[in-house]
Write a protein that holds these residues in place. Structure first.
Motif, PDB file in Angstrom:
ATOM      1  N   GLU A  90       2.438  88.088   5.450  1.00  0.00           N
ATOM      2  CA  GLU A  90       2.600  86.139   5.562  1.00  0.00           C
ATOM      3  C   GLU A  90       2.142  86.090   3.769  1.00  0.00           C
ATOM      4  OE1 GLU A  90      -0.085  83.806   7.404  1.00  0.00           O
ATOM      5  OE2 GLU A  90       0.869  83.892   9.345  1.00  0.00           O
ATOM      6  N   GLU A  91       1.692  87.007   3.279  1.00  0.00           N
ATOM      7  CA  GLU A  91       1.082  86.966   1.673  1.00  0.00           C
ATOM      8  C   GLU A  91       3.172  86.982   0.894  1.00  0.00           C
ATOM      9  OE1 GLU A  91      -1.816  88.571  -1.889  1.00  0.00           O
ATOM     10  OE2 GLU A  91      -1.655  89.499  -0.704  1.00  0.00           O
ATOM     11  N   LEU A  92       3.158  88.306   1.429  1.00  0.00           N
ATOM     12  CA  LEU A  92       4.330  88.815   0.587  1.00  0.00           C
ATOM     13  C   LEU A  92       5.656  88.054   1.008  1.00  0.00           C
ATOM     14  CD1 LEU A  92       4.442  92.765   1.113  1.00  0.00           C
ATOM     15  CD2 LEU A  92       4.279  91.048  -0.904  1.00  0.00           C
ATOM     16  N   LEU A  93       5.494  87.089   1.976  1.00  0.00           N
ATOM     17  CA  LEU A  93       6.992  86.137   2.841  1.00  0.00           C
ATOM     18  C   LEU A  93       6.846  85.101   2.201  1.00  0.00           C
ATOM     19  CD1 LEU A  93       8.548  85.221   4.999  1.00  0.00           C
ATOM     20  CD2 LEU A  93       6.461  84.283   6.447  1.00  0.00           C
ATOM     21  N   VAL A  94       5.720  84.624   1.761  1.00  0.00           N
ATOM     22  CA  VAL A  94       5.613  83.735   1.171  1.00  0.00           C
ATOM     23  C   VAL A  94       5.903  83.435  -0.415  1.00  0.00           C
ATOM     24  CG1 VAL A  94       4.286  81.198  -0.273  1.00  0.00           C
ATOM     25  CG2 VAL A  94       4.067  83.002   2.220  1.00  0.00           C
ATOM     26  N   TRP A  95       5.574  84.680  -1.295  1.00  0.00           N
ATOM     27  CA  TRP A  95       6.042  85.363  -2.525  1.00  0.00           C
ATOM     28  C   TRP A  95       7.518  85.193  -2.437  1.00  0.00           C
ATOM     29  CZ3 TRP A  95       8.632  90.169  -2.944  1.00  0.00           C
ATOM     30  CH2 TRP A  95       9.239  90.448  -4.577  1.00  0.00           C
ATOM     31  N   ALA A  96       8.003  85.626  -1.164  1.00  0.00           N
ATOM     32  CA  ALA A  96       9.845  85.979  -1.112  1.00  0.00           C
ATOM     33  C   ALA A  96      10.273  84.936  -1.171  1.00  0.00           C
ATOM     34  CB  ALA A  96       9.747  86.934  -0.434  1.00  0.00           C
ATOM     35  N   ALA A  97       9.657  84.183  -0.352  1.00  0.00           N
ATOM     36  CA  ALA A  97      10.275  83.247   0.376  1.00  0.00           C
ATOM     37  C   ALA A  97      10.646  81.750  -0.715  1.00  0.00           C
ATOM     38  CB  ALA A  97      10.130  82.469   2.170  1.00  0.00           C
ATOM     39  N   LEU A  98       9.402  81.978  -1.413  1.00  0.00           N
ATOM     40  CA  LEU A  98       8.976  80.260  -2.475  1.00  0.00           C
ATOM     41  C   LEU A  98       9.208  80.987  -3.512  1.00  0.00           C
ATOM     42  CD1 LEU A  98       6.214  78.715  -0.687  1.00  0.00           C
ATOM     43  CD2 LEU A  98       9.299  78.295  -0.522  1.00  0.00           C
ATOM     44  N   ARG A  99      10.949  80.588  -4.666  1.00  0.00           N
ATOM     45  CA  ARG A  99      11.378  81.905  -5.599  1.00  0.00           C
ATOM     46  C   ARG A  99      11.032  80.206  -6.439  1.00  0.00           C
ATOM     47  NH1 ARG A  99       9.140  86.089  -5.740  1.00  0.00           N
ATOM     48  NH2 ARG A  99       9.772  86.156  -8.103  1.00  0.00           N
ATOM     49  N   PRO A 100      11.345  80.461  -7.750  1.00  0.00           N
ATOM     50  CA  PRO A 100      11.411  78.942  -9.335  1.00  0.00           C
ATOM     51  C   PRO A 100      12.623  78.525  -8.626  1.00  0.00           C
ATOM     52  CG  PRO A 100      10.417  81.519  -9.792  1.00  0.00           C
ATOM     53  CD  PRO A 100      10.772  81.875  -8.554  1.00  0.00           C
ATOM     54  N   ARG A 101      13.864  79.002  -7.743  1.00  0.00           N
ATOM     55  CA  ARG A 101      14.640  78.598  -7.978  1.00  0.00           C
ATOM     56  C   ARG A 101      15.792  78.864  -7.097  1.00  0.00           C
ATOM     57  NH1 ARG A 101      18.118  79.678 -14.253  1.00  0.00           N
ATOM     58  NH2 ARG A 101      19.812  78.787 -12.760  1.00  0.00           N
ATOM     59  N   TRP A 102      15.132  78.812  -6.207  1.00  0.00           N
ATOM     60  CA  TRP A 102      15.941  79.409  -4.715  1.00  0.00           C
ATOM     61  C   TRP A 102      14.216  79.719  -4.014  1.00  0.00           C
ATOM     62  CZ3 TRP A 102      21.229  79.631  -3.949  1.00  0.00           C
ATOM     63  CH2 TRP A 102      21.394  80.181  -2.897  1.00  0.00           C
ATOM     64  N   LEU A 103      15.317  79.271  -2.677  1.00  0.00           N
ATOM     65  CA  LEU A 103      14.107  79.251  -1.040  1.00  0.00           C
ATOM     66  C   LEU A 103      14.820  79.830  -0.299  1.00  0.00           C
ATOM     67  CD1 LEU A 103      12.727  75.373  -0.930  1.00  0.00           C
ATOM     68  CD2 LEU A 103      11.817  76.921  -2.242  1.00  0.00           C
ATOM     69  N   ALA A 104      14.315  81.028   0.294  1.00  0.00           N
ATOM     70  CA  ALA A 104      14.790  81.107   1.774  1.00  0.00           C
ATOM     71  C   ALA A 104      15.355  80.354   2.793  1.00  0.00           C
ATOM     72  CB  ALA A 104      13.930  82.211   2.837  1.00  0.00           C
ATOM     73  N   ASP A 105      16.756  80.347   3.076  1.00  0.00           N
ATOM     74  CA  ASP A 105      17.331  79.530   4.327  1.00  0.00           C
ATOM     75  C   ASP A 105      16.933  79.065   4.819  1.00  0.00           C
ATOM     76  OD1 ASP A 105      19.414  78.779   1.627  1.00  0.00           O
ATOM     77  OD2 ASP A 105      20.851  80.249   2.813  1.00  0.00           O
ATOM     78  N   PHE A 106      16.092  79.745   6.119  1.00  0.00           N
ATOM     79  CA  PHE A 106      16.061  80.159   7.209  1.00  0.00           C
ATOM     80  C   PHE A 106      15.035  79.757   7.742  1.00  0.00           C
ATOM     81  CE2 PHE A 106      13.170  83.798   6.100  1.00  0.00           C
ATOM     82  CZ  PHE A 106      12.003  83.303   7.195  1.00  0.00           C
ATOM     83  N   MET A 107      14.544  79.081   6.158  1.00  0.00           N
ATOM     84  CA  MET A 107      13.412  78.447   6.420  1.00  0.00           C
ATOM     85  C   MET A 107      12.668  77.167   6.334  1.00  0.00           C
ATOM     86  SD  MET A 107       9.810  80.447   4.698  1.00  0.00           S
ATOM     87  CE  MET A 107       8.838  79.517   5.484  1.00  0.00           C
ATOM     88  N   ILE A 108      13.946  76.336   5.919  1.00  0.00           N
ATOM     89  CA  ILE A 108      14.061  74.958   5.903  1.00  0.00           C
ATOM     90  C   ILE A 108      15.988  74.371   5.761  1.00  0.00           C
ATOM     91  CG2 ILE A 108      13.791  75.206   3.778  1.00  0.00           C
ATOM     92  CD1 ILE A 108      13.569  71.881   5.683  1.00  0.00           C
ATOM     93  N   THR A 109      16.022  74.183   7.043  1.00  0.00           N
ATOM     94  CA  THR A 109      17.845  73.830   7.144  1.00  0.00           C
ATOM     95  C   THR A 109      17.607  72.376   7.352  1.00  0.00           C
ATOM     96  OG1 THR A 109      17.621  74.439   9.591  1.00  0.00           O
ATOM     97  CG2 THR A 109      18.244  75.856   8.039  1.00  0.00           C
ATOM     98  N   PRO A 110      18.686  71.842   6.813  1.00  0.00           N
ATOM     99  CA  PRO A 110      18.586  70.191   7.594  1.00  0.00           C
ATOM    100  C   PRO A 110      18.510  69.937   8.479  1.00  0.00           C
ATOM    101  CG  PRO A 110      20.355  71.206   5.684  1.00  0.00           C
ATOM    102  CD  PRO A 110      20.099  71.938   5.960  1.00  0.00           C
ATOM    103  N   PRO A 111      17.574  69.036   9.539  1.00  0.00           N
ATOM    104  CA  PRO A 111      17.326  68.106  10.534  1.00  0.00           C
ATOM    105  C   PRO A 111      19.366  67.630  11.382  1.00  0.00           C
ATOM    106  CG  PRO A 111      17.331  66.330   9.267  1.00  0.00           C
ATOM    107  CD  PRO A 111      17.818  67.629   8.520  1.00  0.00           C
ATOM    108  N   ARG A 112      18.623  68.533  12.464  1.00  0.00           N
ATOM    109  CA  ARG A 112      19.969  67.295  13.645  1.00  0.00           C
ATOM    110  C   ARG A 112      19.832  66.133  13.472  1.00  0.00           C
ATOM    111  NH1 ARG A 112      20.968  73.650  16.245  1.00  0.00           N
ATOM    112  NH2 ARG A 112      21.499  74.918  14.275  1.00  0.00           N
ATOM    113  N   ASP A 113      20.390  65.524  14.233  1.00  0.00           N
ATOM    114  CA  ASP A 113      20.078  64.140  14.987  1.00  0.00           C
ATOM    115  C   ASP A 113      20.168  64.289  16.260  1.00  0.00           C
ATOM    116  OD1 ASP A 113      22.430  63.468  13.162  1.00  0.00           O
ATOM    117  OD2 ASP A 113      24.086  63.040  14.123  1.00  0.00           O
ATOM    118  N   ASP A 114      19.611  65.442  16.846  1.00  0.00           N
ATOM    119  CA  ASP A 114      18.838  64.921  18.604  1.00  0.00           C
ATOM    120  C   ASP A 114      17.653  66.168  18.395  1.00  0.00           C
ATOM    121  OD1 ASP A 114      19.560  67.920  17.325  1.00  0.00           O
ATOM    122  OD2 ASP A 114      20.011  68.041  19.533  1.00  0.00           O
ATOM    123  N   ASP A 115      17.252  66.164  17.120  1.00  0.00           N
ATOM    124  CA  ASP A 115      15.755  66.781  16.683  1.00  0.00           C
ATOM    125  C   ASP A 115      15.114  65.676  16.570  1.00  0.00           C
ATOM    126  OD1 ASP A 115      16.240  68.859  16.101  1.00  0.00           O
ATOM    127  OD2 ASP A 115      16.691  69.086  13.298  1.00  0.00           O
TER     128      ASP A 115
END
Length: 320
Positions: free
Chosen positions: A61-86
């Motif tokens: 988890e420690e490395l996951l957060v380090w890799a996913a939250l970069r200064p100019r980029w977020l890992a796409d799969f962790m935050i995608t736009p919500p859908r109408d039926d959410d």
């Protein structure tokens, strides 16, 4: 600069909406950085120790957060736009957990610009990411979600009101650093030197308020895009206000007395929703009555309307 070229059909179908997952990602980002924006300092002090304890016991988890939250980029799969039926947080979270492992690994590698560390080459990486996000949601977001949702909805009402009177330039004015409407279907999303992106004619574009200073953009290619932006109702710490005099509460009602007490300095409707916990409709109704009674004044400041106590309101709260 980063520019999205957006057709008229996409603009017509775009929407302002609330996303529990986006707010959870904003909370994770603040905890990861160890700093929060004005108005969120008490929240950070409350939750940071438990967050650090959790990551200290889990190297993945420690490395996951380090890799996913970069200064100019977020890992796409962790935050995608919500859908109408959410409808719930877990509707959005399900897409994180169901991401193919190879897609999650590729997103993280793109974020860090290098091959993944060996500790992250695990088959259940999406599940680990979803578990961390669920913990963040349950422990740090959910307890205050009803209040946050009211504040976000108030911000959305304000933005859509600007849209109806001043167009997209007015609605997006001051939304987040680097973002502005350039006209002719061009939305500047940041000041990075990236090539323009053509948004498909059938795409859905969302604008989502969260508790962050800068925000970000996200997408689920080919047809869902979102701009995550700072909610204006959370730009200032919520100072403690003295309780209104009992006689004043009895005279004008406790809810209106509470609002009047908090208007010792100018505040917007959105800020009052955040401070009082009342709904947007209730705050608006009380402000209308207080204005009619000449207990408060209002003035425009840029795109916002600010309310503040009149001399008569001051005398009512502090009788001689």
């Amino acid at each position: 600069m980063g520019i999205w070229r957006i057709g008229a059909d996409v603009l017509v179908c775009s929407r302002f909406t609330v996303s529990p997952l986006a707010q959870t990602m904003a909370a994770l980002t603040a905890l990861h950085k160890g700093r929060a924006d004005p108005g969120r300092q008490a929240w950070l002090r409350e939750h940071l120790p438990a967050y650090r304890d959790r990551l200290a016991g889990d190297r993945v988890e420690e490395l996951l957060v380090w890799a996913a939250l970069r200064p100019r980029w977020l890992a796409d799969f962790m935050i995608t736009p919500p859908r109408d039926d959410d409808r719930t947080f877990h509707d959005e979270l399900r897409r994180v957990s169901e991401t193919p492992a190879e897609v999650a690994a590729a997103d993280l590698a793109t974020a860090i610009g290098a091959p993944l560390p060996p500790e992250l080459r695990v088959p259940d990486l999406p599940g680990r990411a979803a578990a961390l996000l669920e913990w963040i949601w349950t422990h740090t977001v959910l307890p205050e979600w009803p209040r946050l949702r009211r504040v976000f909805e108030a911000d959305i009402v304000s933005r859509t009101g600007r849209l109806s009177t001043g167009g997209w330039a007015a609605a997006l004015d001051g939304m987040r650093p680097g973002l502005r409407w350039l006209g002719d279907g061009r939305l500047q999303i940041n000041t990075y030197d990236n090539p323009p992106r053509d948004i498909p004619a059938n795409a859905r574009l969302s604008f989502i308020p969260v508790t962050t200073a800068h925000g970000w953009v996200t997408w689920d290619l080919p047809d869902r895009y979102a701009v995550i932006y700072p909610c204006t109702g959370l730009l200032a710490d919520a100072p403690t206000s003295p309780a209104p005099p009992v006689a004043v509460s009895a005279l004008i009602g406790p809810a209106r007395a509470d609002i009047l007490t908090r208007l010792s300095e100018p505040r917007s409707t959105t800020q009052l929703v955040a401070l009082t916990g009342q709904s947007l409709g209730s705050v608006g109704g009380h402000l209308k009555i207080l204005l009619a009674a000449h207990l408060i004044h209002r003035r425009r400041s840029g795109r916002s309307v600010l309310y503040y106590r009149s001399p008569l309101g001051d005398r009512l709260l502090k009788p001689e």
